[in-house]
Enzyme design. Structure first.
Site, PDB file in Angstrom:
ATOM      1  N   TYR A 104     -64.463   0.471 -28.815  1.00 61.55           N
ATOM      2  CA  TYR A 104     -63.538   0.783 -29.908  1.00 61.55           C
ATOM      3  C   TYR A 104     -63.575  -0.347 -30.922  1.00 61.55           C
ATOM      4  CZ  TYR A 104     -61.685   4.268 -26.699  1.00 61.55           C
ATOM      5  OH  TYR A 104     -61.555   5.333 -25.850  1.00 61.55           O
ATOM      6  N   HIS A 114     -60.504   7.657 -30.281  1.00 61.46           N
ATOM      7  CA  HIS A 114     -61.919   7.839 -29.998  1.00 61.46           C
ATOM      8  C   HIS A 114     -62.680   6.547 -30.263  1.00 61.46           C
ATOM      9  CE1 HIS A 114     -61.521  12.121 -29.365  1.00 61.46           C
ATOM     10  NE2 HIS A 114     -60.717  12.154 -30.414  1.00 61.46           N
ATOM     11  N   LYS A 145     -70.792   9.291 -32.290  1.00 63.08           N
ATOM     12  CA  LYS A 145     -70.719   7.864 -32.008  1.00 63.08           C
ATOM     13  C   LYS A 145     -72.000   7.203 -32.508  1.00 63.08           C
ATOM     14  CE  LYS A 145     -67.503   8.483 -28.355  1.00 63.08           C
ATOM     15  NZ  LYS A 145     -66.475   8.946 -29.217  1.00 63.08           N
TER      16      LYS A 145
END
Length: 168
Positions: A104, A114, A145
Site C-alpha cells: 500500500y 486496495h 496493480k
C-alpha cells in the site's frame, strides 16, 4: 507487547497496542485473536515492539528465525519486507495474487482499501522466460496493480524493477 509463537504465527492477546498495530497494517484479527506472520513478528522484535514466548518461555529473534527458515526464501523476503516497511509502506501477503507481497502506498492503508503494488522477490541469479514474465504482468494489471520485482543480491542489497505492459 507480548506474543506467543504457535506454528507459523505469533498470537497477541489483549494488549492496548493491538489496535495501533492493526491501523498500521500489522497482522489480522481471526476469531477474536490477533495473529502476526513470522515476517511481521521478526520485524516488530527487531524494532523492540514485540517480545515472543514459546511454551511460556521467552525466545529471541534468532530462535524465531530458526522456526521461520522452513518458510521458502524467508531471509530474502524478510530483507524486502523490512526495507519496504522502513520506507513507510504497509506490506501484506500477496499470495492470492501470485506475488510475495501486496504493498500500500504511504498513508493509503485501510482494512478495506486496495494495494497499489504487487512485489515479488527474486535472487539476483533468477531466470524467467518471456511468456512467464508476460503472464505475471497481465495478471498484475488485471487486478489493477503495478508489478515490482525486488531483486536481492548476495550482500542483501535490493534493487526494485517496475514492469508495465504498454498497450499502444
Amino acid at each position: 507487547m507480548l506474543g506467543e509463537l504457535r506454528d507459523d504465527k505469533v498470537i497477541v492477546g489483549s494488549d492496548p497496542q493491538i489496535q495501533r498495530l492493526l491501523q498500521r497494517g500489522f497482522g489480522v484479527e481471526v476469531e477474536g485473536r490477533y495473529e502476526l506472520s513470522l515476517l511481521e513478528a521478526a520485524f516488530l522484535m527487531e524494532r523492540g515492539t514485540l517480545e515472543v514466548e514459546e511454551r511460556r518461555r521467552q525466545i529471541d529473534k534468532k530462535t524465531l528465525w530458526k522456526k521461520a527458515v522452513d518458510e521458502e526464501d524467508f531471509h530474502r523476503r524478510y530483507e524486502v519486507y523490512r526495507d519496504l516497511r522502513t520506507r513507510g509502506y504497509v506490506v501484506k501477503t500477496g499470495f492470492k495474487f501470485g506475488a510475495h507481497f501486496r504493498v500500500y502506498d504511504k498513508g493509503e492503508f485501510s482494512q478495506k482499501g486496495h494495494s497499489t503494488f504487487l512485489v515479488h522477490t527474486l535472487p539476483e541469479d533468477a531466470v524467467m522466460s518471456l511468456p512467464e514474465l508476460a503472464r505475471i504482468v497481465r495478471l498484475t494489471q488485471s487486478v489493477k496493480k503495478r508489478l515490482v520485482f525486488a531483486v536481492v543480491d548476495s550482500e542483501a542489497d535490493i534493487t526494485y524493477f517496475q514492469i508495465d505492459r504498454i498497450i499502444p
